[in-house]
Design a protein around this motif. Structure first.
Motif, short mmCIF file in Angstrom:
data_model
loop_
_atom_site.label_atom_id
_atom_site.label_comp_id
_atom_site.label_asym_id
_atom_site.label_seq_id
_atom_site.Cartn_x
_atom_site.Cartn_y
_atom_site.Cartn_z
N GLY A 169 0.80 -1.22 0.00
CA GLY A 169 0.00 0.00 0.00
C GLY A 169 0.84 1.27 0.00
N ALA A 170 2.08 1.19 0.48
CA ALA A 170 2.96 2.37 0.48
C ALA A 170 3.16 2.88 -0.94
CB ALA A 170 4.31 2.03 1.12
N GLN A 171 3.12 1.96 -1.91
CA GLN A 171 3.20 2.34 -3.32
C GLN A 171 1.81 2.30 -3.98
OE1 GLN A 171 5.68 -0.21 -2.23
NE2 GLN A 171 6.81 1.64 -1.68
N GLY A 172 0.79 2.19 -3.17
CA GLY A 172 -0.57 2.11 -3.71
C GLY A 172 -0.83 0.80 -4.45
N GLN A 173 -0.06 -0.24 -4.12
CA GLN A 173 -0.19 -1.50 -4.85
C GLN A 173 -0.74 -2.61 -3.96
OE1 GLN A 173 3.69 -2.46 -6.37
NE2 GLN A 173 3.52 -1.04 -8.09
N LEU A 174 -1.68 -3.35 -4.53
CA LEU A 174 -2.13 -4.59 -3.88
C LEU A 174 -1.33 -5.73 -4.51
CD1 LEU A 174 -4.05 -6.06 -1.96
CD2 LEU A 174 -5.70 -6.19 -3.84
N ASN A 175 -0.41 -6.28 -3.73
CA ASN A 175 0.51 -7.30 -4.24
C ASN A 175 0.05 -8.70 -3.85
OD1 ASN A 175 2.37 -5.44 -5.35
ND2 ASN A 175 3.24 -5.08 -3.32
N ILE A 176 -0.08 -9.56 -4.84
CA ILE A 176 -0.44 -10.96 -4.59
C ILE A 176 0.70 -11.83 -5.13
CG2 ILE A 176 -2.11 -12.79 -5.05
CD1 ILE A 176 -3.32 -10.56 -3.40
N MET A 177 1.12 -12.79 -4.34
CA MET A 177 2.21 -13.68 -4.76
C MET A 177 1.77 -14.50 -5.98
SD MET A 177 5.30 -14.26 -3.60
CE MET A 177 5.59 -14.39 -1.83
N ARG A 178 2.69 -14.65 -6.92
CA ARG A 178 2.36 -15.41 -8.13
C ARG A 178 3.54 -16.28 -8.53
NH1 ARG A 178 -0.38 -12.98 -13.71
NH2 ARG A 178 -1.44 -14.95 -14.20
N CYS A 179 3.22 -17.42 -9.10
CA CYS A 179 4.26 -18.33 -9.57
C CYS A 179 4.75 -17.85 -10.94
CB CYS A 179 3.72 -19.76 -9.68
SG CYS A 179 4.94 -20.91 -10.34
N CYS A 180 6.05 -17.66 -11.08
CA CYS A 180 6.61 -17.18 -12.33
C CYS A 180 6.69 -18.31 -13.37
CB CYS A 180 8.01 -16.61 -12.11
SG CYS A 180 8.02 -15.26 -10.92
N ASP A 181 6.50 -19.55 -12.95
CA ASP A 181 6.56 -20.67 -13.89
C ASP A 181 5.19 -21.07 -14.41
OD1 ASP A 181 9.31 -20.84 -13.85
OD2 ASP A 181 9.34 -22.20 -12.13
N CYS A 182 4.22 -21.28 -13.49
CA CYS A 182 2.91 -21.76 -13.96
C CYS A 182 1.85 -20.67 -13.88
CB CYS A 182 2.47 -23.00 -13.19
SG CYS A 182 1.77 -22.65 -11.57
N ALA A 183 2.19 -19.48 -13.38
CA ALA A 183 1.32 -18.31 -13.37
C ALA A 183 0.17 -18.40 -12.37
CB ALA A 183 0.77 -18.00 -14.77
N ALA A 184 0.15 -19.43 -11.53
CA ALA A 184 -0.90 -19.52 -10.51
C ALA A 184 -0.65 -18.47 -9.42
CB ALA A 184 -0.92 -20.91 -9.89
N PHE A 185 -1.75 -17.89 -8.93
CA PHE A 185 -1.61 -16.99 -7.78
C PHE A 185 -1.57 -17.83 -6.50
CE2 PHE A 185 -3.23 -14.07 -10.96
CZ PHE A 185 -2.45 -12.94 -10.73
N ILE A 186 -0.83 -17.31 -5.52
CA ILE A 186 -0.60 -18.06 -4.29
C ILE A 186 -0.95 -17.16 -3.11
CG2 ILE A 186 1.11 -19.32 -2.92
CD1 ILE A 186 2.86 -19.12 -5.65
N HIS A 187 -2.14 -17.38 -2.55
CA HIS A 187 -2.53 -16.57 -1.41
C HIS A 187 -3.27 -17.43 -0.40
CE1 HIS A 187 -3.15 -12.77 0.64
NE2 HIS A 187 -4.32 -13.26 1.00
N PRO A 188 -2.92 -17.40 0.89
CA PRO A 188 -1.84 -16.64 1.50
C PRO A 188 -0.48 -16.91 0.83
CG PRO A 188 -3.21 -17.63 3.19
CD PRO A 188 -3.67 -18.19 1.88
N PRO A 189 0.36 -15.87 0.78
CA PRO A 189 1.62 -16.00 0.06
C PRO A 189 2.55 -17.03 0.69
CG PRO A 189 1.55 -13.95 1.34
CD PRO A 189 0.19 -14.54 1.41
N ARG A 190 3.17 -17.81 -0.17
CA ARG A 190 4.15 -18.81 0.28
C ARG A 190 5.37 -18.70 -0.63
NH1 ARG A 190 2.31 -19.97 5.08
NH2 ARG A 190 0.19 -20.79 5.09
N SER A 191 6.48 -19.26 -0.18
CA SER A 191 7.69 -19.22 -0.98
C SER A 191 7.79 -20.42 -1.91
CB SER A 191 8.92 -19.15 -0.07
OG SER A 191 8.81 -20.11 0.95
N VAL A 192 6.70 -21.18 -1.99
CA VAL A 192 6.64 -22.28 -2.94
C VAL A 192 5.24 -22.29 -3.56
CG1 VAL A 192 5.99 -23.93 -1.14
CG2 VAL A 192 6.98 -24.78 -3.27
N CYS A 193 5.17 -22.62 -4.84
CA CYS A 193 3.89 -22.63 -5.54
C CYS A 193 3.12 -23.90 -5.20
CB CYS A 193 4.11 -22.56 -7.06
SG CYS A 193 2.58 -22.78 -7.99
#
Lengths: 139, 224
Positions: free
Chosen positions: A26-50
């Motif tokens: 929010g400091a940059q006005g952004q709603l950030n959601i974790m996403r897998c860079c390989d399969c493009a699935a969103f991951i929420h709650p955010p985890r360090s593995v898809c």
């Protein structure tokens, strides 16, 4: 840091490498959601593995910040000193983020004006280093 | 007969009330004694204890008695016990007990759940309310927004049902009133009456959190 006494703040998440982008975006006005860079699935709650393909190549991605009220309830009981009642607790389905629902509050309107299916957009509330993503109705 | 069967052999419940003075440990002992009488067991036959969520030291009203404490208080000689929070609540403790019995870890397991939330509210010095300054783990996705209790969570599902299928507030209230009617057929010494229940229903829809104080215990065993 904001000046509110600790008990008049919303419960504060403890920041770590997984959740920092979400709670501080929010400091940059952004709603950030974790996403897998390989399969493009969103991951929420955010985890360090898809959870879809088990890739560790994941990164937060700014999403549109708009969505639809999937369901809600109105709290008349005061559950926390920092949260004035009546309070709308809602689950918002985010546009362009399939499968992700955020539990949040609907603000900026009467509790009687809230309905399932209403379109909403994010509005951040800052307390200390945390930017809580709340939502308001789109006029 | 299948060898993996497990039996619930009794049930016991302490006094129920909003402002009970009796300690949570003694309420638990009351429930266990009653359950043992119904099951025809002596205390010395109990060799397992299972509970949810275990003693909650930072939130005693939610769970004031742990497995260790009950074992110690009753002088049990157990071969297995568990008090775990990351299970499916009360029924998770029953499943854990059944699993342990099937595995041969114990023969007679006492399952219990003791809640003291209503009594705790009237004695905050002794049973301080949970401080919610930090939102840890999974709770960070709910508690910052006031979705703090199971009542808040299930209310959202109920509201969707209401909007989609036209369930009325009166129909929803009838579920609670029917539960109460069934509860009245059980000979417990409840200090909660109908008007108190209705008075909690005035404002809103959806699941009302019916805060109470009681202990329940069930003995479970494997086939002889």
């Amino acid at each position: 840091m904001s000046a509110e006494p600790a008990n008049l703040r919303r419960p504060q998440p403890r920041l770590d490498d997984e959740n920092r982008a979400f709670w501080t975006g929010g400091a940059q006005g952004q709603l950030n959601i974790m996403r897998c860079c390989d399969c493009a699935a969103f991951i929420h709650p955010p985890r360090s593995v898809c959870r879809t393909c088990l890739s560790e190549n994941v990164a937060p991605e700014a999403v549109t910040g708009t969505g639809v009220i999937d369901t809600f309830t109105v709290n008349y009981q005061k559950w926390h000193p920092a949260l004035a009642v009546p309070l709308v607790v809602a689950r918002v389905a985010l546009d362009g983020v399939p499968g992700v629902y955020l539990t949040t509050n609907i603000v900026g309107c009467s509790v009687d004006a809230v309905e399932i299916g209403d379109r909403v957009r994010v509005r951040f509330e800052q307390q200390g280093e945390i930017y809580y993503p709340l939502f308001e109705k789109v006029a | 007969m299948p060898t993996n069967e497990v039996y619930i052999t009794g049930i016991g419940q302490s006094q129920i009330g909003m402002k009970l003075a009796r300690s949570p440990l003694l309420l638990t002992v009351d429930a266990v004694k009653e359950a043992l009488i119904e099951a025809g067991l002596s205390i010395g036959q109990i060799d397992g204890v299972s509970t949810y969520p275990g003693k909650a030291h930072t939130y005693l009203g939610f769970s004031p008695v742990g497995a260790d404490e009950l074992i110690d208080a009753l002088g049990l000689r157990t071969t297995w016990h568990a008090g775990a929070a990351e299970i499916s609540s009360q029924l998770g403790a029953v499943v854990a007990a059944a699993t342990a019995i099937r595995a041969g870890l114990a023969r007679h397991v006492i399952c219990f759940r003791t809640v003291y939330e209503a009594a705790a509210m009237s004695r905050p010095e002794e049973y301080p309310p949970l401080r919610r300054e930090k939102a840890e783990g999974l709770s960070q996705w709910f508690t910052p927004f006031g979705a703090i209790s199971a009542a808040n969570w299930t209310a959202q599902y109920a509201m969707r049902h209401v909007k989609r299928f036209g369930l009325t507030r009166e129909q929803l209230a009838q579920i609670a009133l029917t539960d109460r009617a069934h509860a009245r057929s059980i000979p417990v010494r409840s200090s909660v009456n109908r008007s108190q229940w209705i008075s909690t229903c005035r404002r809103a829809w959806c699941p009302r959190l019916y805060v109470c104080t009681t202990a329940t215990a069930i003995p479970m065993r494997r086939p002889y």
